[in-house]
Design a protein around this motif. Structure first.
Motif, PDB file in Angstrom:
ATOM      1  N   ALA A  52       0.830  -1.209   0.000  1.00  0.00           N
ATOM      2  CA  ALA A  52       0.000   0.000   0.000  1.00  0.00           C
ATOM      3  C   ALA A  52       0.861   1.253   0.000  1.00  0.00           C
ATOM      4  N   VAL A  53       1.948   1.238   0.758  1.00  0.00           N
ATOM      5  CA  VAL A  53       2.855   2.398   0.805  1.00  0.00           C
ATOM      6  C   VAL A  53       3.513   2.611  -0.550  1.00  0.00           C
ATOM      7  N   GLU A  54       4.027   1.545  -1.150  1.00  0.00           N
ATOM      8  CA  GLU A  54       4.736   1.694  -2.429  1.00  0.00           C
ATOM      9  C   GLU A  54       3.803   2.145  -3.550  1.00  0.00           C
ATOM     10  N   GLU A  55       2.578   1.593  -3.588  1.00  0.00           N
ATOM     11  CA  GLU A  55       1.653   1.997  -4.632  1.00  0.00           C
ATOM     12  C   GLU A  55       1.197   3.448  -4.434  1.00  0.00           C
ATOM     13  N   THR A  56       1.079   3.873  -3.178  1.00  0.00           N
ATOM     14  CA  THR A  56       0.742   5.273  -2.925  1.00  0.00           C
ATOM     15  C   THR A  56       1.880   6.177  -3.362  1.00  0.00           C
ATOM     16  N   LEU A  57       3.108   5.783  -3.098  1.00  0.00           N
ATOM     17  CA  LEU A  57       4.259   6.562  -3.554  1.00  0.00           C
ATOM     18  C   LEU A  57       4.245   6.730  -5.070  1.00  0.00           C
ATOM     19  N   ARG A  58       3.872   5.676  -5.771  1.00  0.00           N
ATOM     20  CA  ARG A  58       3.813   5.756  -7.238  1.00  0.00           C
ATOM     21  C   ARG A  58       2.632   6.585  -7.704  1.00  0.00           C
ATOM     22  N   TRP A  59       1.447   6.239  -7.229  1.00  0.00           N
ATOM     23  CA  TRP A  59       0.195   6.822  -7.724  1.00  0.00           C
ATOM     24  C   TRP A  59       0.015   8.264  -7.279  1.00  0.00           C
ATOM     25  N   TRP A  60       0.426   8.554  -6.057  1.00  0.00           N
ATOM     26  CA  TRP A  60       0.248   9.890  -5.490  1.00  0.00           C
ATOM     27  C   TRP A  60       1.468  10.771  -5.750  1.00  0.00           C
ATOM     28  N   THR A  61       2.671  10.202  -5.635  1.00  0.00           N
ATOM     29  CA  THR A  61       3.958  10.879  -5.841  1.00  0.00           C
ATOM     30  C   THR A  61       4.034  12.166  -5.025  1.00  0.00           C
ATOM     31  N   PRO A  62       4.415  12.053  -3.736  1.00  0.00           N
ATOM     32  CA  PRO A  62       4.437  13.224  -2.849  1.00  0.00           C
ATOM     33  C   PRO A  62       5.223  14.414  -3.391  1.00  0.00           C
ATOM     34  N   VAL A  63       6.463  14.196  -3.839  1.00  0.00           N
ATOM     35  CA  VAL A  63       7.241  15.271  -4.466  1.00  0.00           C
ATOM     36  C   VAL A  63       7.021  15.149  -5.971  1.00  0.00           C
ATOM     37  N   VAL A  64       6.267  16.074  -6.534  1.00  0.00           N
ATOM     38  CA  VAL A  64       5.819  15.899  -7.910  1.00  0.00           C
ATOM     39  C   VAL A  64       6.918  16.140  -8.932  1.00  0.00           C
ATOM     40  N   SER A  65       7.971  16.862  -8.546  1.00  0.00           N
ATOM     41  CA  SER A  65       9.030  17.135  -9.520  1.00  0.00           C
ATOM     42  C   SER A  65      10.314  17.553  -8.823  1.00  0.00           C
ATOM     43  N   MET A  66      11.411  17.458  -9.563  1.00  0.00           N
ATOM     44  CA  MET A  66      12.676  18.096  -9.230  1.00  0.00           C
ATOM     45  C   MET A  66      13.175  18.745 -10.516  1.00  0.00           C
ATOM     46  N   ALA A  67      14.262  19.479 -10.450  1.00  0.00           N
ATOM     47  CA  ALA A  67      14.745  20.201 -11.628  1.00  0.00           C
ATOM     48  C   ALA A  67      16.262  20.124 -11.710  1.00  0.00           C
ATOM     49  N   ARG A  68      16.784  20.358 -12.897  1.00  0.00           N
ATOM     50  CA  ARG A  68      18.222  20.371 -13.146  1.00  0.00           C
ATOM     51  C   ARG A  68      18.535  21.438 -14.197  1.00  0.00           C
ATOM     52  N   GLN A  69      19.818  21.720 -14.373  1.00  0.00           N
ATOM     53  CA  GLN A  69      20.258  22.658 -15.406  1.00  0.00           C
ATOM     54  C   GLN A  69      21.284  21.971 -16.297  1.00  0.00           C
ATOM     55  N   ALA A  70      21.070  21.995 -17.599  1.00  0.00           N
ATOM     56  CA  ALA A  70      21.998  21.334 -18.522  1.00  0.00           C
ATOM     57  C   ALA A  70      23.359  22.018 -18.494  1.00  0.00           C
ATOM     58  N   LYS A  71      24.416  21.207 -18.418  1.00  0.00           N
ATOM     59  CA  LYS A  71      25.776  21.733 -18.409  1.00  0.00           C
ATOM     60  C   LYS A  71      26.343  21.859 -19.814  1.00  0.00           C
ATOM     61  N   GLU A  72      25.794  21.068 -20.740  1.00  0.00           N
ATOM     62  CA  GLU A  72      26.196  21.111 -22.142  1.00  0.00           C
ATOM     63  C   GLU A  72      24.991  20.737 -22.990  1.00  0.00           C
ATOM     64  N   ASP A  73      25.104  20.900 -24.305  1.00  0.00           N
ATOM     65  CA  ASP A  73      23.995  20.526 -25.188  1.00  0.00           C
ATOM     66  C   ASP A  73      23.773  19.015 -25.122  1.00  0.00           C
ATOM     67  N   VAL A  74      22.512  18.603 -24.979  1.00  0.00           N
ATOM     68  CA  VAL A  74      22.162  17.188 -24.876  1.00  0.00           C
ATOM     69  C   VAL A  74      20.983  16.900 -25.801  1.00  0.00           C
ATOM     70  N   GLU A  75      21.116  15.835 -26.602  1.00  0.00           N
ATOM     71  CA  GLU A  75      20.018  15.392 -27.464  1.00  0.00           C
ATOM     72  C   GLU A  75      19.156  14.390 -26.702  1.00  0.00           C
ATOM     73  N   LEU A  76      17.836  14.619 -26.707  1.00  0.00           N
ATOM     74  CA  LEU A  76      16.913  13.720 -26.026  1.00  0.00           C
ATOM     75  C   LEU A  76      15.618  13.642 -26.833  1.00  0.00           C
ATOM     76  N   ARG A  77      15.327  12.466 -27.361  1.00  0.00           N
ATOM     77  CA  ARG A  77      14.132  12.224 -28.185  1.00  0.00           C
ATOM     78  C   ARG A  77      14.004  13.245 -29.321  1.00  0.00           C
ATOM     79  N   GLY A  78      15.115  13.507 -29.970  1.00  0.00           N
ATOM     80  CA  GLY A  78      15.103  14.388 -31.127  1.00  0.00           C
ATOM     81  C   GLY A  78      15.102  15.870 -30.802  1.00  0.00           C
ATOM     82  N   LYS A  79      15.115  16.243 -29.528  1.00  0.00           N
ATOM     83  CA  LYS A  79      15.181  17.644 -29.113  1.00  0.00           C
ATOM     84  C   LYS A  79      16.578  17.949 -28.585  1.00  0.00           C
TER      85      LYS A  79
END
Length: 393
Positions: free
Chosen positions: A268-295
């Motif tokens: 129940a705890v693990e499925e709640t962590l997945r389904w609810w996701t308490p921390v909805v996001s984190m962020a980063r800053q690119a250090k160099e140009d990176v290709e990802l899915r054609g972008k």
């Protein structure tokens, strides 16, 4: 309606439909008003997370950092653990790593269970607010106890932790946060000075005596370690508890199974962590140009790692990814605690707290139901409620 990925109301209104659209049509999405990239696929989030040499967190670690940079707002000193990259990040994690392992967390089971039992025993017989009387007091009291904060100050700690997390989500003013830090910094400095004079068996003593690369932490590092622990050790677990209570009210058949058989608590705890996701996001800053899915993500551009989206990625979880299902296979591979270097230091403690909560609820009730309208909390970083009225049945 135009999606605003930097606004709290977008997350309050449950963004799952919009994220599902991005996963299918534009998984690496440039949000011009951010400005930042929105990364929504499970494997892409893992890729960014495990490559800190490409996407460091030293300048941008959460959405609040992007907002503050954009608005020219002052940010607190960059001494938090989540703002460090390898190898410094690992060296700093060692300060508490051994105290938050599964084995060590099991050793402190008694104090954790005592806090939870006391909290549940004090619940009123009828209706109550699960945020006010369960989700907020349990994690902050557990962690304040482990830190060594005097009990008379636990409510102050709860207030500070909530505001600090709100600041991370970009929903608090500079004036409010300046006032908070003006209170919390001298308070913690005083407690830490007491521990240096008279050590105790608590986390404050551990931090006060810690060394990194063989040198003691600086006074400001020590204080910001304590602040980070207060916020991360309480607010995210509050969200997990609130999400669990919400899931139980929305799925009475599964709730009945869990409360009849507490061995299902871990699932129940693990499925709640997945389904609810308490921390909805984190962020980063690119250090160099990176290709990802054609972008092409250009050097210096910010990326938002939408954990809540990755945890509902149909390619990873199947067509029922939007459902809360405690029988889901491979349930622990979710992204709720992050991934790689920045995997949540307190993950084992959070899991243990909420498992114990389920076990103790099972001693007292066979179900839980809503008794009124709920109110979601405005936040760009944490999923939770302001009000969640329920009763035990």
């Amino acid at each position: 309606m135009v999606a605003r990925y930097d606004r709290a109301e977008f997350y309050v209104d449950a963004p799952n439909e919009q994220f599902a659209y991005l996963r299918q049509h534009d998984p690496v999405h440039w949000y011009e008003d951010g400005p930042f990239w929105v990364i929504t696929k499970y494997e892409d989030i893992r890729f960014v997370s495990k490559h800190p040499e490409l996407f460091p967190s030293s300048e941008i670690a959460i959405l609040g950092d992007i907002i503050k940079i954009r608005e020219g707002m002052e940010r607190p000193p960059r001494t938090s653990l989540m703002l460090l990259d390898p190898p410094d990040h690992l060296e700093h994690r060692k300060v508490l790593n051994r105290e938050l392992t599964p084995a060590r967390v099991n050793e402190i089971d008694g104090p954790v269970r005592d806090v939870i039992r006391e909290t549940l025993d004090s619940l009123p017989a009828g209706n109550f607010d699960a945020v006010e009387l369960l989700a907020e007091p349990i994690p902050v009291n557990v962690f304040a106890n482990l830190l060594g904060v005097p009990r008379k100050d636990w409510r102050r700690i709860l207030h500070w932790a909530t505001l600090i997390t709100a600041s991370g989500g970009g929903t608090e003013t500079q004036e409010t946060m300046a006032a908070v830090y003006a209170e919390v910094v001298p308070y913690l400095e005083d407690l830490l000075e007491q521990r240096r004079a008279v050590p105790d068996h608590d986390f404050l003593t551990l931090i006060a005596e810690a060394t990194v690369y063989g040198r003691p932490l600086t006074p400001i590092e020590v204080v910001w370690w304590a602040i980070a622990l207060l916020a991360a050790g309480s607010e995210t677990t509050q969200s997990l508890i609130a999400g669990l209570v919400w899931a139980l009210t929305q799925h009475p058949d599964q709730a009945q199974r869990i409360l009849a058989d507490p061995s299902l608590a871990a699932a129940a705890v693990e499925e709640t962590l997945r389904w609810w996701t308490p921390v909805v996001s984190m962020a980063r800053q690119a250090k160099e140009d990176v290709e990802l899915r054609g972008k092409t993500i250009r050097s210096g551009e910010a990326v938002l790692l939408a954990y809540g989206s990755g945890n509902r990625d149909e390619e990873e979880w199947g067509d029922d990814a939007d459902q809360w299902n405690i029988d889901r296979p491979s349930i622990t591979r979710h992204l709720a605690f992050g991934f790689a270097e920045h995997f949540c230091l307190g993950a084992h403690l959070a899991r243990r707290e909420v498992r114990i909560l389920i076990e103790e609820l099972a001693r007292r009730a066979s179900g839980i139901e809503l008794t009124g309208p709920v109110e979601r909390r405005d936040s760009t970083i944490v999923a939770t409620f302001n009000r969640l009225p329920v009763r035990l049945t």
